[in-house]
Enzyme design. Structure first.
Site, PDB file in Angstrom:
ATOM      1  N   SER A  72      45.262 -61.082 -51.797  1.00 53.11           N
ATOM      2  CA  SER A  72      46.143 -62.147 -52.277  1.00 53.11           C
ATOM      3  C   SER A  72      47.598 -61.907 -51.885  1.00 53.11           C
ATOM      4  CB  SER A  72      46.047 -62.265 -53.799  1.00 53.11           C
ATOM      5  OG  SER A  72      44.702 -62.446 -54.190  1.00 53.11           O
TER       6      SER A  72
HETATM    7  N1  SAH Z   1      41.975 -58.978 -55.814  1.00 50.71           N
HETATM    8  C1  SAH Z   1      41.663 -58.926 -54.400  1.00 50.71           C
HETATM    9  C2  SAH Z   1      41.552 -60.303 -53.776  1.00 50.71           C
HETATM   10  C3  SAH Z   1      40.203 -60.799 -53.940  1.00 50.71           C
HETATM   11  S1  SAH Z   1      39.713 -62.208 -53.010  1.00 50.71           S
HETATM   12  C4  SAH Z   1      42.670 -58.073 -53.660  1.00 50.71           C
HETATM   13  O1  SAH Z   1      43.672 -57.664 -54.257  1.00 50.71           O
HETATM   14  O2  SAH Z   1      42.419 -57.768 -52.487  1.00 50.71           O
HETATM   15  C5  SAH Z   1      38.445 -62.760 -54.106  1.00 50.71           C
HETATM   16  C6  SAH Z   1      37.264 -61.854 -54.237  1.00 50.71           C
HETATM   17  O3  SAH Z   1      36.391 -62.448 -55.189  1.00 50.71           O
HETATM   18  C7  SAH Z   1      36.449 -61.695 -52.968  1.00 50.71           C
HETATM   19  O4  SAH Z   1      36.393 -60.337 -52.596  1.00 50.71           O
HETATM   20  C8  SAH Z   1      35.073 -62.225 -53.337  1.00 50.71           C
HETATM   21  O5  SAH Z   1      33.997 -61.483 -52.782  1.00 50.71           O
HETATM   22  C9  SAH Z   1      35.082 -62.103 -54.845  1.00 50.71           C
HETATM   23  N2  SAH Z   1      34.138 -62.966 -55.545  1.00 50.71           N
HETATM   24  C10 SAH Z   1      33.812 -64.244 -55.262  1.00 50.71           C
HETATM   25  N3  SAH Z   1      32.912 -64.708 -56.160  1.00 50.71           N
HETATM   26  C11 SAH Z   1      32.666 -63.675 -57.023  1.00 50.71           C
HETATM   27  C12 SAH Z   1      31.831 -63.522 -58.171  1.00 50.71           C
HETATM   28  N4  SAH Z   1      31.062 -64.501 -58.624  1.00 50.71           N
HETATM   29  N5  SAH Z   1      31.837 -62.344 -58.811  1.00 50.71           N
HETATM   30  C13 SAH Z   1      32.613 -61.301 -58.376  1.00 50.71           C
HETATM   31  N6  SAH Z   1      33.420 -61.402 -57.299  1.00 50.71           N
HETATM   32  C14 SAH Z   1      33.445 -62.567 -56.632  1.00 50.71           C
END
Ligand code: SAH
Length: 229
Positions: A72
């Site tokens: 993000s």
């Molecule tokens: N916080 C992260 C950004 C994450 S992007 C950072 O600092 O890098 C969003 C993430 O949510 C992705 O890695 C994706 O795989 C995850 N995601 C999507 N749907 C999900 C679900 N149902 N349960 C857990 N994770 C999920």
């Protein structure tokens, strides 16, 4: 110019401060909590992006991390951390580990961070990265975040870093009285609203709409996680 972590970090912190200034009416403050900005200053974002992205690591924008996912934008990480504002003796749950960057920022502010992601390759990579960098108070596992991580509930804070179509009831259930949930809610491929949900001592929830954001979707099925990149 060669890559410099110090210069990049100074620029990133200045960019966050500027964007906080532009959005101060929406977020209701002109500066984020000092502890949050100190934590942002201590986490080397370049360690959380793919090698070919290192030159862009301190830009105030999201970056691809593979598997169709993104790390993000620094401003959003800082803002969501400020809204959650965990205390030193508290434990928090993060849904959407991704690169582990947000996990690292949270780990500097509270006692214990639990973080989960649907994609096992991301949780494996994030867990070894966080261990290598010395973030010891984190536990990571793969799984569907719609169900939270009930074994360690309740949490003082829950942060969801992917966009959900609604606030999952199980996450509210896993919030301690007095706890906060920060979550982007809305349809994928549109902008979503970042919500701050407070659970009061009687277990009632109060929701505040903060501002529009754009997140990758919180998907509901392990088969819908996107192709490897
Ligand atoms: N916080 C992260 C950004 C994450 S992007 C950072 O600092 O890098 C969003 C993430 O949510 C992705 O890695 C994706 O795989 C995850 N995601 C999507 N749907 C999900 C679900 N149902 N349960 C857990 N994770 C999920």
């Amino acid at each position: 110019m060669p890559f410099s972590r110090d210069r990049g970090m100074r620029q990133m912190l200045a960019d966050i401060d500027s964007e906080v200034g532009y959005t101060r009416r929406l977020i209701g403050k002109a500066a984020l909590d000092r502890r949050v900005m100190d934590a942002m200053a201590r986490v080397p974002r370049d360690e959380f992006v793919p090698d070919e992205m290192k030159a862009l690591a301190f830009d105030n924008g999201p970056l691809p991390i593979g598997h169709g996912q993104t790390i993000s934008q620094p401003y959003i990480v800082a803002l969501m951390t400020d809204l959650l504002l965990p205390q030193a003796d508290q434990q928090v749950l993060e849904i959407g580990t991704g690169s582990g960057y947000q996990t690292a920022v949270l780990s500097l502010l509270c006692r214990q961070v639990y973080s989960m992601d649907l994609i096992p390759k991301l949780t494996d990579a994030a867990a070894s990265r966080l261990a290598r960098l010395g973030y010891a108070n984190v536990r990571i596992r793969s799984g569907n975040g719609y169900h939270g991580w009930p074994e360690h509930a309740p949490y003082h804070g829950i942060i969801v870093t992917a966009a959900a179509p609604y606030v999952p009831e199980e996450l509210i259930d896993q919030l301690a009285p007095g706890g906060r949930l920060v979550i982007p809610v809305g349809l994928p491929h549109f902008t979503q609203q970042l919500l701050l949900v407070n659970k009061d001592e009687q277990g009632r929830t109060h929701t505040r709409d903060i501002l529009s954001v754009a997140f990758v979707p919180l998907v509901d099925s392990p088969t819908a996680t996107g192709d490897e990149q």
